[in-house]
Design an enzyme around this catalytic site. Structure first.
Site, PDB file in Angstrom:
ATOM      1  N   HIS A 101      86.306  54.473  56.414  1.00 44.35           N
ATOM      2  CA  HIS A 101      85.674  54.726  55.281  1.00 44.35           C
ATOM      3  C   HIS A 101      84.541  55.799  55.625  1.00 44.35           C
ATOM      4  O   HIS A 101      84.158  56.036  56.912  1.00 44.35           O
ATOM      5  CB  HIS A 101      84.684  53.327  55.256  1.00 44.35           C
ATOM      6  CG  HIS A 101      85.464  52.049  55.270  1.00 44.35           C
ATOM      7  ND1 HIS A 101      85.988  51.491  56.359  1.00 44.35           N
ATOM      8  CD2 HIS A 101      85.768  51.372  53.988  1.00 44.35           C
ATOM      9  CE1 HIS A 101      86.567  50.461  55.819  1.00 44.35           C
ATOM     10  NE2 HIS A 101      86.305  50.167  54.462  1.00 44.35           N
ATOM     11  N   ASP A 104      81.979  54.814  58.163  1.00 45.63           N
ATOM     12  CA  ASP A 104      82.295  54.413  59.438  1.00 45.63           C
ATOM     13  C   ASP A 104      81.975  55.975  60.272  1.00 45.63           C
ATOM     14  O   ASP A 104      81.681  55.695  61.445  1.00 45.63           O
ATOM     15  CB  ASP A 104      83.938  54.082  59.498  1.00 45.63           C
ATOM     16  CG  ASP A 104      84.271  53.130  58.639  1.00 45.63           C
ATOM     17  OD1 ASP A 104      83.414  52.486  58.246  1.00 45.63           O
ATOM     18  OD2 ASP A 104      85.652  53.145  58.610  1.00 45.63           O
ATOM     19  N   GLU A 232      94.499  47.586  47.675  1.00 47.79           N
ATOM     20  CA  GLU A 232      94.695  46.561  48.694  1.00 47.79           C
ATOM     21  C   GLU A 232      93.992  45.193  48.226  1.00 47.79           C
ATOM     22  O   GLU A 232      92.817  44.999  47.996  1.00 47.79           O
ATOM     23  CB  GLU A 232      93.527  46.917  49.818  1.00 47.79           C
ATOM     24  CG  GLU A 232      93.967  46.135  51.240  1.00 47.79           C
ATOM     25  CD  GLU A 232      92.928  46.386  52.463  1.00 47.79           C
ATOM     26  OE1 GLU A 232      93.025  47.696  52.578  1.00 47.79           O
ATOM     27  OE2 GLU A 232      92.458  45.682  52.975  1.00 47.79           O
ATOM     28  N   GLU A 268      97.731  43.585  53.267  1.00 46.77           N
ATOM     29  CA  GLU A 268      97.210  43.306  54.452  1.00 46.77           C
ATOM     30  C   GLU A 268      97.365  41.815  54.483  1.00 46.77           C
ATOM     31  O   GLU A 268      97.174  40.669  53.804  1.00 46.77           O
ATOM     32  CB  GLU A 268      95.671  43.278  54.248  1.00 46.77           C
ATOM     33  CG  GLU A 268      94.968  42.710  55.612  1.00 46.77           C
ATOM     34  CD  GLU A 268      93.323  43.094  55.600  1.00 46.77           C
ATOM     35  OE1 GLU A 268      93.016  44.310  55.354  1.00 46.77           O
ATOM     36  OE2 GLU A 268      92.607  42.082  56.149  1.00 46.77           O
ATOM     37  N   HIS A 271      94.915  38.852  53.807  1.00 43.32           N
ATOM     38  CA  HIS A 271      94.537  38.825  52.419  1.00 43.32           C
ATOM     39  C   HIS A 271      95.578  38.089  51.813  1.00 43.32           C
ATOM     40  O   HIS A 271      95.503  37.159  50.985  1.00 43.32           O
ATOM     41  CB  HIS A 271      94.589  40.208  51.800  1.00 43.32           C
ATOM     42  CG  HIS A 271      93.438  41.113  52.412  1.00 43.32           C
ATOM     43  ND1 HIS A 271      93.074  42.305  51.944  1.00 43.32           N
ATOM     44  CD2 HIS A 271      92.419  40.601  53.300  1.00 43.32           C
ATOM     45  CE1 HIS A 271      92.196  42.722  52.716  1.00 43.32           C
ATOM     46  NE2 HIS A 271      91.676  41.694  53.593  1.00 43.32           N
ATOM     47  N   ASP A 296      98.043  46.773  56.077  1.00 41.76           N
ATOM     48  CA  ASP A 296      97.035  46.594  57.090  1.00 41.76           C
ATOM     49  C   ASP A 296      97.381  45.321  58.016  1.00 41.76           C
ATOM     50  O   ASP A 296      97.541  44.255  57.472  1.00 41.76           O
ATOM     51  CB  ASP A 296      95.887  46.263  56.515  1.00 41.76           C
ATOM     52  CG  ASP A 296      94.847  47.226  55.973  1.00 41.76           C
ATOM     53  OD1 ASP A 296      95.290  48.508  56.151  1.00 41.76           O
ATOM     54  OD2 ASP A 296      93.742  47.272  55.622  1.00 41.76           O
ATOM     55  N   ASP A 307      88.560  36.098  56.094  1.00 40.61           N
ATOM     56  CA  ASP A 307      89.484  37.018  56.687  1.00 40.61           C
ATOM     57  C   ASP A 307      89.015  37.351  58.101  1.00 40.61           C
ATOM     58  O   ASP A 307      88.320  37.958  58.490  1.00 40.61           O
ATOM     59  CB  ASP A 307      89.149  38.393  55.833  1.00 40.61           C
ATOM     60  CG  ASP A 307      90.061  39.622  55.733  1.00 40.61           C
ATOM     61  OD1 ASP A 307      90.996  39.327  56.620  1.00 40.61           O
ATOM     62  OD2 ASP A 307      89.729  40.562  55.300  1.00 40.61           O
ATOM     63  N   ASP A 338      93.920  46.692  60.682  1.00 38.91           N
ATOM     64  CA  ASP A 338      92.731  46.372  60.178  1.00 38.91           C
ATOM     65  C   ASP A 338      92.382  44.966  61.044  1.00 38.91           C
ATOM     66  O   ASP A 338      92.559  43.919  60.401  1.00 38.91           O
ATOM     67  CB  ASP A 338      92.824  46.351  58.707  1.00 38.91           C
ATOM     68  CG  ASP A 338      91.525  46.380  57.981  1.00 38.91           C
ATOM     69  OD1 ASP A 338      90.476  45.991  58.846  1.00 38.91           O
ATOM     70  OD2 ASP A 338      91.483  45.906  56.758  1.00 38.91           O
TER      71      ASP A 338
HETATM   72  C1  XLS Z   1      88.469  44.041  54.169  1.00 43.55           C
HETATM   73  C2  XLS Z   1      89.396  45.031  53.963  1.00 43.55           C
HETATM   74  C3  XLS Z   1      88.785  46.245  54.268  1.00 43.55           C
HETATM   75  C4  XLS Z   1      89.901  47.421  53.865  1.00 43.55           C
HETATM   76  C5  XLS Z   1      89.157  48.814  53.637  1.00 43.55           C
HETATM   77  O1  XLS Z   1      88.740  42.880  53.888  1.00 43.55           O
HETATM   78  O2  XLS Z   1      90.466  44.656  54.650  1.00 43.55           O
HETATM   79  O3  XLS Z   1      88.830  46.411  55.596  1.00 43.55           O
HETATM   80  O4  XLS Z   1      91.005  47.356  54.533  1.00 43.55           O
HETATM   81  O5  XLS Z   1      88.136  48.767  52.905  1.00 43.55           O
HETATM   82 NI    NI Z   2      92.317  46.005  54.878  1.00 43.25          NI
HETATM   83 NI    NI Z   3      90.549  42.435  55.068  1.00 42.37          NI
END
Ligand code: XLS
Ligand code: NI
Ligand code: NI
Length: 439
Positions: A101, A104, A232, A268, A271, A296, A307, A338
Protein backbone atom coordinates in the site's frame (compact mmCIF):
# COMPACT_ATOMS: atom_id res chain seq x y z
CA UNK A 1 22.93 -0.75 5.38
CA UNK A 2 24.40 -4.08 6.49
CA UNK A 3 22.67 -7.39 7.03
CA UNK A 4 19.54 -7.06 9.21
CA UNK A 5 18.53 -10.65 9.89
CA UNK A 6 22.02 -11.65 10.95
CA UNK A 7 21.08 -14.94 12.60
CA UNK A 8 18.97 -16.08 9.72
CA UNK A 9 20.49 -17.65 6.66
CA UNK A 10 19.12 -18.42 3.24
CA UNK A 11 16.28 -20.95 3.52
CA UNK A 12 16.82 -24.06 1.40
CA UNK A 13 14.77 -27.09 0.49
CA UNK A 14 15.74 -30.10 2.61
CA UNK A 15 12.77 -32.42 2.03
CA UNK A 16 9.93 -33.77 4.17
CA UNK A 17 12.18 -35.61 6.63
CA UNK A 18 14.15 -32.52 7.59
CA UNK A 19 13.77 -31.33 11.17
CA UNK A 20 15.54 -28.05 10.48
CA UNK A 21 12.96 -25.36 11.31
CA UNK A 22 14.64 -23.00 8.81
CA UNK A 23 14.37 -25.28 5.79
CA UNK A 24 11.57 -25.94 3.33
CA UNK A 25 10.13 -29.42 3.64
CA UNK A 26 7.93 -29.26 0.54
CA UNK A 27 8.69 -26.08 -1.39
CA UNK A 28 11.31 -27.11 -3.91
CA UNK A 29 11.30 -24.13 -6.31
CA UNK A 30 12.53 -25.96 -9.41
CA UNK A 31 10.63 -29.24 -8.94
CA UNK A 32 8.36 -29.77 -11.92
CA UNK A 33 4.70 -30.52 -11.21
CA UNK A 34 2.36 -31.14 -14.16
CA UNK A 35 4.93 -29.76 -16.56
CA UNK A 36 5.75 -26.53 -14.70
CA UNK A 37 8.23 -25.60 -11.98
CA UNK A 38 6.79 -25.01 -8.52
CA UNK A 39 7.99 -21.42 -8.52
CA UNK A 40 5.99 -20.77 -11.70
CA UNK A 41 2.84 -22.37 -10.30
CA UNK A 42 3.32 -20.37 -7.12
CA UNK A 43 4.54 -16.81 -7.69
CA UNK A 44 4.77 -15.94 -4.00
CA UNK A 45 4.67 -12.39 -2.74
CA UNK A 46 5.59 -10.72 0.53
CA UNK A 47 2.93 -8.37 1.96
CA UNK A 48 4.82 -5.24 2.92
CA UNK A 49 2.28 -4.19 5.57
CA UNK A 50 2.14 -7.32 7.69
CA UNK A 51 5.72 -8.35 7.34
CA UNK A 52 7.56 -5.07 7.63
CA UNK A 53 5.08 -2.80 9.42
CA UNK A 54 2.67 -4.71 11.68
CA UNK A 55 3.96 -5.02 15.22
CA UNK A 56 1.14 -7.05 16.73
CA UNK A 57 -1.05 -4.20 17.97
CA UNK A 58 -4.58 -5.31 18.80
CA UNK A 59 -7.68 -3.77 20.42
CA UNK A 60 -6.30 -4.52 23.85
CA UNK A 61 -2.64 -3.81 23.63
CA UNK A 62 0.30 -2.27 21.86
CA UNK A 63 2.75 -4.06 19.61
CA UNK A 64 4.89 -6.94 20.79
CA UNK A 65 7.26 -7.15 17.82
CA UNK A 66 10.01 -4.66 17.07
CA UNK A 67 9.92 -3.66 13.40
CA UNK A 68 12.18 -0.63 13.71
CA UNK A 69 15.05 -2.45 11.95
CA UNK A 70 17.46 -0.19 13.75
CA UNK A 71 15.85 3.13 12.72
CA UNK A 72 13.66 5.76 14.37
CA UNK A 73 9.99 4.80 13.68
CA UNK A 74 8.04 7.12 11.39
CA UNK A 75 11.11 8.61 9.68
CA UNK A 76 12.30 8.25 6.10
CA UNK A 77 15.31 6.46 7.51
CA UNK A 78 12.89 3.88 8.95
CA UNK A 79 11.12 3.59 5.59
CA UNK A 80 14.49 2.80 3.99
CA UNK A 81 15.38 0.31 6.70
CA UNK A 82 12.13 -1.47 5.90
CA UNK A 83 13.14 -1.63 2.25
CA UNK A 84 16.49 -3.13 3.24
CA UNK A 85 14.81 -5.62 5.57
CA UNK A 86 12.19 -6.51 2.96
CA UNK A 87 14.65 -7.20 0.16
CA UNK A 88 16.93 -9.21 2.44
CA UNK A 89 13.89 -11.18 3.61
CA UNK A 90 12.68 -11.91 0.06
CA UNK A 91 16.17 -12.90 -0.96
CA UNK A 92 16.64 -15.30 1.96
CA UNK A 93 13.23 -16.91 1.47
CA UNK A 94 13.44 -17.06 -2.31
CA UNK A 95 10.31 -14.91 -2.77
CA UNK A 96 10.11 -13.12 -6.12
CA UNK A 97 7.39 -10.54 -5.54
CA UNK A 98 6.09 -7.99 -3.07
CA UNK A 99 2.75 -6.21 -2.63
CA UNK A 100 2.35 -2.79 -1.03
CA UNK A 101 0.00 0.00 0.00
CA UNK A 102 1.20 3.58 -0.46
CA UNK A 103 1.03 4.05 3.31
CA UNK A 104 3.26 1.02 3.98
CA UNK A 105 6.31 2.23 2.16
CA UNK A 106 6.69 5.85 3.31
CA UNK A 107 5.43 8.04 6.14
CA UNK A 108 2.31 9.99 5.24
CA UNK A 109 2.81 13.75 5.28
CA UNK A 110 0.39 16.44 6.44
CA UNK A 111 -0.56 17.18 2.84
CA UNK A 112 -0.82 15.04 -0.25
CA UNK A 113 2.17 16.88 -1.73
CA UNK A 114 4.29 15.99 1.29
CA UNK A 115 3.20 12.33 1.15
CA UNK A 116 3.94 12.19 -2.56
CA UNK A 117 7.40 13.62 -2.04
CA UNK A 118 8.15 10.84 0.46
CA UNK A 119 6.75 8.29 -1.96
CA UNK A 120 8.93 9.58 -4.80
CA UNK A 121 12.03 9.32 -2.68
CA UNK A 122 11.32 5.85 -1.33
CA UNK A 123 10.17 4.47 -4.67
CA UNK A 124 13.49 5.49 -6.24
CA UNK A 125 15.21 3.55 -3.49
CA UNK A 126 12.94 0.51 -3.95
CA UNK A 127 13.46 0.58 -7.70
CA UNK A 128 17.20 0.54 -7.22
CA UNK A 129 16.89 -2.54 -4.99
CA UNK A 130 14.60 -4.20 -7.51
CA UNK A 131 17.19 -3.71 -10.23
CA UNK A 132 19.94 -5.05 -7.98
CA UNK A 133 18.05 -8.16 -6.89
CA UNK A 134 15.60 -8.91 -9.72
CA UNK A 135 12.66 -8.81 -7.28
CA UNK A 136 9.32 -7.75 -8.75
CA UNK A 137 6.10 -6.10 -7.74
CA UNK A 138 2.97 -8.25 -7.82
CA UNK A 139 0.50 -5.46 -7.07
CA UNK A 140 0.10 -2.09 -5.51
CA UNK A 141 -2.83 -0.42 -3.78
CA UNK A 142 -3.78 2.70 -1.88
CA UNK A 143 -4.60 2.63 1.81
CA UNK A 144 -7.95 4.44 1.81
CA UNK A 145 -9.23 3.10 5.10
CA UNK A 146 -6.69 3.94 7.83
CA UNK A 147 -6.75 7.74 7.95
CA UNK A 148 -9.62 9.42 9.89
CA UNK A 149 -10.82 11.22 6.73
CA UNK A 150 -11.88 7.86 5.32
CA UNK A 151 -14.17 7.05 8.25
CA UNK A 152 -17.16 6.99 5.87
CA UNK A 153 -15.29 5.31 3.02
CA UNK A 154 -13.26 6.51 0.04
CA UNK A 155 -15.23 5.99 -3.18
CA UNK A 156 -18.33 5.64 -1.01
CA UNK A 157 -17.74 8.67 1.20
CA UNK A 158 -20.42 11.32 1.71
CA UNK A 159 -17.77 14.02 1.20
CA UNK A 160 -16.80 15.05 -2.33
CA UNK A 161 -13.53 16.49 -0.99
CA UNK A 162 -12.58 13.18 0.59
CA UNK A 163 -13.52 11.47 -2.69
CA UNK A 164 -11.08 13.79 -4.48
CA UNK A 165 -8.41 12.96 -1.91
CA UNK A 166 -9.00 9.24 -2.53
CA UNK A 167 -8.69 9.84 -6.27
CA UNK A 168 -5.35 11.58 -5.72
CA UNK A 169 -4.11 8.60 -3.74
CA UNK A 170 -5.24 6.10 -6.38
CA UNK A 171 -3.49 8.17 -9.05
CA UNK A 172 -0.22 8.16 -7.11
CA UNK A 173 -0.48 4.48 -6.19
CA UNK A 174 -0.99 3.70 -9.89
CA UNK A 175 2.07 5.79 -10.75
CA UNK A 176 4.09 3.77 -8.25
CA UNK A 177 2.71 0.44 -9.47
CA UNK A 178 3.71 1.33 -13.03
CA UNK A 179 7.11 2.58 -11.84
CA UNK A 180 7.67 -0.85 -10.23
CA UNK A 181 6.29 -2.73 -13.26
CA UNK A 182 3.54 -4.23 -11.06
CA UNK A 183 1.36 -7.00 -12.51
CA UNK A 184 -1.82 -5.76 -10.85
CA UNK A 185 -3.59 -3.02 -8.95
CA UNK A 186 -5.94 -3.87 -6.08
CA UNK A 187 -9.07 -2.24 -4.76
CA UNK A 188 -9.89 -3.67 -1.38
CA UNK A 189 -12.97 -1.74 -0.28
CA UNK A 190 -11.82 -1.27 3.30
CA UNK A 191 -14.53 1.13 4.37
CA UNK A 192 -16.59 0.97 1.19
CA UNK A 193 -19.76 -0.06 2.96
CA UNK A 194 -22.04 1.19 5.69
CA UNK A 195 -23.00 0.87 9.32
CA UNK A 196 -26.69 1.85 9.05
CA UNK A 197 -29.07 2.39 6.16
CA UNK A 198 -30.60 5.25 8.17
CA UNK A 199 -27.79 7.56 7.02
CA UNK A 200 -26.84 5.88 3.75
CA UNK A 201 -27.59 6.55 0.08
CA UNK A 202 -26.53 3.11 -1.16
CA UNK A 203 -27.14 3.82 -4.84
CA UNK A 204 -25.04 7.00 -4.83
CA UNK A 205 -22.24 5.27 -2.92
CA UNK A 206 -22.06 2.32 -5.30
CA UNK A 207 -22.16 4.56 -8.37
CA UNK A 208 -19.34 6.66 -6.94
CA UNK A 209 -17.18 3.60 -6.26
CA UNK A 210 -17.69 2.59 -9.90
CA UNK A 211 -16.76 6.11 -11.01
CA UNK A 212 -13.53 5.98 -9.02
CA UNK A 213 -12.69 2.59 -10.54
CA UNK A 214 -13.50 3.79 -14.06
CA UNK A 215 -11.21 6.80 -13.64
CA UNK A 216 -8.49 4.48 -12.33
CA UNK A 217 -8.78 2.31 -15.45
CA UNK A 218 -8.66 5.38 -17.71
CA UNK A 219 -5.67 6.86 -15.94
CA UNK A 220 -3.86 3.54 -15.54
CA UNK A 221 -4.17 2.70 -19.23
CA UNK A 222 -3.04 6.22 -20.15
CA UNK A 223 0.24 5.78 -18.26
CA UNK A 224 0.95 2.33 -19.68
CA UNK A 225 -0.47 0.05 -17.00
CA UNK A 226 -1.39 -3.11 -18.88
CA UNK A 227 -1.94 -5.43 -15.91
CA UNK A 228 -5.20 -6.37 -14.26
CA UNK A 229 -7.19 -4.33 -11.81
CA UNK A 230 -8.52 -6.45 -8.98
CA UNK A 231 -11.38 -6.24 -6.56
CA UNK A 232 -10.63 -8.06 -3.33
CA UNK A 233 -14.03 -9.09 -1.97
CA UNK A 234 -14.68 -9.03 1.76
CA UNK A 235 -18.10 -9.13 3.45
CA UNK A 236 -17.44 -7.19 6.65
CA UNK A 237 -14.76 -5.76 8.94
CA UNK A 238 -14.07 -2.96 9.37
CA UNK A 239 -17.58 -1.98 8.14
CA UNK A 240 -20.62 -3.94 9.21
CA UNK A 241 -21.60 -4.39 5.59
CA UNK A 242 -19.18 -4.01 2.71
CA UNK A 243 -20.28 -3.68 -0.90
CA UNK A 244 -17.78 -6.22 -2.25
CA UNK A 245 -19.33 -8.97 -0.14
CA UNK A 246 -18.02 -11.92 -2.13
CA UNK A 247 -16.87 -12.83 -5.64
CA UNK A 248 -20.38 -13.19 -7.05
CA UNK A 249 -21.39 -9.77 -5.71
CA UNK A 250 -18.21 -8.10 -6.96
CA UNK A 251 -18.51 -9.68 -10.41
CA UNK A 252 -22.13 -8.52 -10.68
CA UNK A 253 -21.02 -5.01 -9.69
CA UNK A 254 -18.25 -4.95 -12.30
CA UNK A 255 -20.63 -6.11 -15.02
CA UNK A 256 -23.28 -3.59 -14.05
CA UNK A 257 -20.81 -0.74 -14.43
CA UNK A 258 -18.98 -2.06 -17.49
CA UNK A 259 -15.73 -2.66 -15.62
CA UNK A 260 -15.53 -6.42 -16.19
CA UNK A 261 -13.00 -6.24 -19.03
CA UNK A 262 -10.36 -4.55 -16.90
CA UNK A 263 -10.96 -6.16 -13.52
CA UNK A 264 -10.50 -9.61 -12.04
CA UNK A 265 -10.79 -10.97 -8.51
CA UNK A 266 -8.11 -11.05 -5.84
CA UNK A 267 -9.45 -13.81 -3.61
CA UNK A 268 -8.40 -13.91 0.03
CA UNK A 269 -8.98 -17.17 1.89
CA UNK A 270 -9.98 -15.53 5.15
CA UNK A 271 -12.45 -13.19 3.40
CA UNK A 272 -14.11 -16.19 1.76
CA UNK A 273 -14.76 -17.85 5.09
CA UNK A 274 -16.03 -14.58 6.60
CA UNK A 275 -18.58 -14.50 3.77
CA UNK A 276 -19.74 -17.98 4.73
CA UNK A 277 -18.05 -19.62 1.75
CA UNK A 278 -15.13 -21.93 1.36
CA UNK A 279 -11.94 -20.55 -0.19
CA UNK A 280 -12.46 -23.03 -3.04
CA UNK A 281 -15.99 -21.73 -3.67
CA UNK A 282 -14.74 -18.18 -4.19
CA UNK A 283 -12.01 -19.42 -6.53
CA UNK A 284 -14.47 -21.50 -8.55
CA UNK A 285 -16.94 -18.59 -8.88
CA UNK A 286 -14.11 -16.36 -10.11
CA UNK A 287 -12.71 -18.99 -12.46
CA UNK A 288 -15.99 -19.88 -14.18
CA UNK A 289 -16.52 -16.18 -14.83
CA UNK A 290 -13.04 -15.78 -16.31
CA UNK A 291 -12.02 -13.57 -13.40
CA UNK A 292 -9.56 -15.58 -11.35
CA UNK A 293 -6.79 -13.02 -10.99
CA UNK A 294 -4.73 -13.27 -7.84
CA UNK A 295 -4.80 -14.79 -4.37
CA UNK A 296 -4.26 -13.41 -0.89
CA UNK A 297 -2.86 -16.53 0.71
CA UNK A 298 -3.81 -16.74 4.37
CA UNK A 299 -6.32 -18.52 6.56
CA UNK A 300 -8.85 -17.59 9.21
CA UNK A 301 -9.93 -19.25 12.39
CA UNK A 302 -13.32 -20.94 12.13
CA UNK A 303 -14.07 -20.08 15.77
CA UNK A 304 -13.45 -16.36 15.33
CA UNK A 305 -15.57 -13.93 13.35
CA UNK A 306 -12.87 -11.64 12.03
CA UNK A 307 -9.97 -11.49 9.62
CA UNK A 308 -7.23 -13.17 11.64
CA UNK A 309 -4.87 -13.23 8.63
CA UNK A 310 -2.97 -16.33 9.72
CA UNK A 311 -0.27 -18.04 7.76
CA UNK A 312 -1.84 -20.92 5.87
CA UNK A 313 -1.26 -24.28 7.55
CA UNK A 314 -4.37 -26.24 6.64
CA UNK A 315 -3.24 -28.55 3.86
CA UNK A 316 -6.76 -29.71 3.08
CA UNK A 317 -7.59 -26.05 2.25
CA UNK A 318 -4.43 -25.37 0.26
CA UNK A 319 -4.98 -28.60 -1.66
CA UNK A 320 -8.52 -27.66 -2.62
CA UNK A 321 -7.28 -24.17 -3.50
CA UNK A 322 -4.57 -25.52 -5.77
CA UNK A 323 -7.04 -27.98 -7.27
CA UNK A 324 -9.17 -24.98 -8.34
CA UNK A 325 -6.12 -23.07 -9.54
CA UNK A 326 -4.78 -25.98 -11.61
CA UNK A 327 -8.19 -26.63 -13.11
CA UNK A 328 -8.44 -22.96 -14.05
CA UNK A 329 -5.03 -23.10 -15.76
CA UNK A 330 -3.28 -21.02 -13.08
CA UNK A 331 -3.64 -17.49 -11.81
CA UNK A 332 -2.65 -14.42 -13.77
CA UNK A 333 -1.42 -12.77 -10.57
CA UNK A 334 0.26 -14.60 -7.71
CA UNK A 335 0.07 -15.72 -4.10
CA UNK A 336 0.44 -12.83 -1.71
CA UNK A 337 0.88 -13.78 1.92
CA UNK A 338 -1.61 -11.36 3.42
CA UNK A 339 -0.74 -12.95 6.73
CA UNK A 340 0.82 -11.94 10.00
CA UNK A 341 2.44 -13.73 12.88
CA UNK A 342 0.33 -14.31 15.99
CA UNK A 343 0.93 -11.57 18.57
CA UNK A 344 3.06 -13.77 20.83
CA UNK A 345 5.19 -14.93 17.87
CA UNK A 346 7.14 -11.73 18.04
CA UNK A 347 10.71 -12.33 16.90
CA UNK A 348 12.44 -12.00 13.52
CA UNK A 349 12.74 -15.81 13.56
CA UNK A 350 8.94 -15.98 13.62
CA UNK A 351 8.74 -13.85 10.47
CA UNK A 352 10.82 -16.51 8.70
CA UNK A 353 8.92 -19.40 10.25
CA UNK A 354 5.59 -17.88 9.15
CA UNK A 355 6.65 -17.69 5.51
CA UNK A 356 8.23 -21.14 5.60
CA UNK A 357 4.92 -22.53 6.90
CA UNK A 358 2.90 -20.67 4.26
CA UNK A 359 5.12 -21.58 1.33
CA UNK A 360 5.35 -25.21 2.40
CA UNK A 361 1.58 -25.45 2.90
CA UNK A 362 0.97 -24.18 -0.64
CA UNK A 363 3.70 -26.39 -2.11
CA UNK A 364 2.14 -29.40 -0.42
CA UNK A 365 -1.28 -28.28 -1.62
CA UNK A 366 0.09 -28.08 -5.17
CA UNK A 367 1.66 -31.55 -4.96
CA UNK A 368 -1.54 -33.08 -3.59
CA UNK A 369 -3.87 -31.26 -5.98
CA UNK A 370 -1.79 -32.50 -8.91
CA UNK A 371 -2.02 -36.01 -7.44
CA UNK A 372 -5.83 -35.74 -7.23
CA UNK A 373 -5.93 -34.71 -10.88
CA UNK A 374 -3.54 -37.49 -11.90
CA UNK A 375 -5.53 -40.01 -9.88
CA UNK A 376 -8.46 -39.02 -12.09
CA UNK A 377 -11.27 -40.68 -10.12
CA UNK A 378 -12.86 -37.41 -9.04
CA UNK A 379 -12.82 -35.90 -12.53
CA UNK A 380 -14.18 -39.13 -13.93
CA UNK A 381 -16.99 -39.17 -11.37
CA UNK A 382 -18.01 -35.59 -12.12
CA UNK A 383 -17.99 -36.26 -15.86
CA UNK A 384 -20.14 -39.33 -15.41
CA UNK A 385 -22.49 -37.49 -13.06
CA UNK A 386 -23.50 -35.06 -15.81
CA UNK A 387 -23.38 -37.56 -18.67
CA UNK A 388 -27.12 -37.31 -19.27
CA UNK A 389 -26.38 -33.97 -20.94
CA UNK A 390 -24.03 -35.38 -23.54
CA UNK A 391 -26.66 -36.98 -25.75
CA UNK A 392 -30.36 -37.07 -26.47
CA UNK A 393 -32.59 -34.56 -24.77
CA UNK A 394 -29.75 -33.49 -22.44
CA UNK A 395 -27.60 -32.42 -25.39
CA UNK A 396 -30.54 -30.42 -26.74
CA UNK A 397 -30.93 -28.66 -23.38
CA UNK A 398 -27.23 -27.78 -23.34
CA UNK A 399 -27.37 -26.44 -26.86
CA UNK A 400 -30.43 -24.35 -26.08
CA UNK A 401 -32.34 -26.17 -28.81
CA UNK A 402 -35.45 -27.17 -26.98
CA UNK A 403 -38.48 -25.58 -25.35
CA UNK A 404 -40.72 -26.03 -22.36
CA UNK A 405 -43.31 -27.47 -24.75
CA UNK A 406 -40.98 -30.13 -26.13
CA UNK A 407 -39.66 -30.97 -22.67
CA UNK A 408 -43.19 -31.28 -21.30
CA UNK A 409 -44.04 -33.76 -24.08
CA UNK A 410 -40.81 -35.65 -23.41
CA UNK A 411 -41.56 -35.78 -19.67
CA UNK A 412 -45.08 -36.99 -20.29
CA UNK A 413 -43.75 -39.89 -22.37
CA UNK A 414 -41.25 -40.73 -19.64
CA UNK A 415 -43.92 -41.05 -17.03
CA UNK A 416 -41.57 -40.66 -14.05
CA UNK A 417 -37.81 -40.08 -14.32
CA UNK A 418 -35.34 -42.38 -12.56
CA UNK A 419 -33.63 -41.05 -9.44
CA UNK A 420 -30.71 -38.79 -10.51
CA UNK A 421 -27.92 -40.99 -9.12
CA UNK A 422 -26.06 -40.84 -5.81
CA UNK A 423 -23.78 -37.86 -5.16
CA UNK A 424 -21.27 -40.21 -3.45
CA UNK A 425 -19.81 -37.40 -1.34
CA UNK A 426 -18.34 -39.74 1.26
CA UNK A 427 -16.63 -41.83 -1.42
CA UNK A 428 -15.11 -38.70 -2.99
CA UNK A 429 -13.94 -37.39 0.37
CA UNK A 430 -12.24 -40.70 1.05
CA UNK A 431 -10.41 -40.42 -2.29
CA UNK A 432 -9.09 -37.03 -1.20
CA UNK A 433 -7.94 -38.55 2.09
CA UNK A 434 -6.16 -41.42 0.39
CA UNK A 435 -4.37 -39.03 -1.94
CA UNK A 436 -3.43 -36.80 0.98
CA UNK A 437 -2.32 -39.47 3.41
CA UNK A 438 -2.06 -42.71 1.44
CA UNK A 439 1.62 -42.55 0.65
C1 XLS B 1 -7.80 -6.54 4.53
C2 XLS B 1 -7.28 -6.78 3.21
C3 XLS B 1 -6.09 -5.93 2.82
C4 XLS B 1 -5.92 -5.96 1.33
C5 XLS B 1 -5.11 -4.83 0.79
O1 XLS B 1 -8.58 -7.30 5.07
O2 XLS B 1 -7.00 -8.15 3.08
O3 XLS B 1 -4.94 -6.35 3.49
O4 XLS B 1 -5.36 -7.16 0.91
O5 XLS B 1 -5.62 -3.61 1.12
NI1 NI C 1 -5.96 -9.06 1.53
NI1 NI D 1 -7.93 -9.42 4.71
Amino acid sequence: MGEIFKNLKKVNYEGPKSTNPYAFKFYDADRVILGKAMKEHLPFAMAWWHNLCAEGTDMFGVGTADKSFGAEPGTMEHAKAKVDAGFEFMEKLGIEYFCFHDADIAPQGKTIAESNKNLDEISDYILEKMKETGKKCLWGTANMFGAPRFMNGAGSTNSADVFAFAAAQVKKALDLTVKFGGRGYVFWGGREGYETLLNTDMKLEQENIATLMRMAVEYGRSIGFDGDFYIEPKPKEPMKHQYDFDAATAIGFLRQYGLDKDFKMNIEANHATLAGHTFAHELRVSAINGMLGSIDANQGDYLLGWDTDQFPSDVYETTMCMYEVLKAGGVTGGFNFDAKNRRPSNTPEDMFLGYILGMDSFALGLIKAAAIIEDGRIDEFVKERYSSYSSGIGAKIRAGETSLKELAEYAEKLGAPDMPGSGRQEYLESIVNSVLFGN
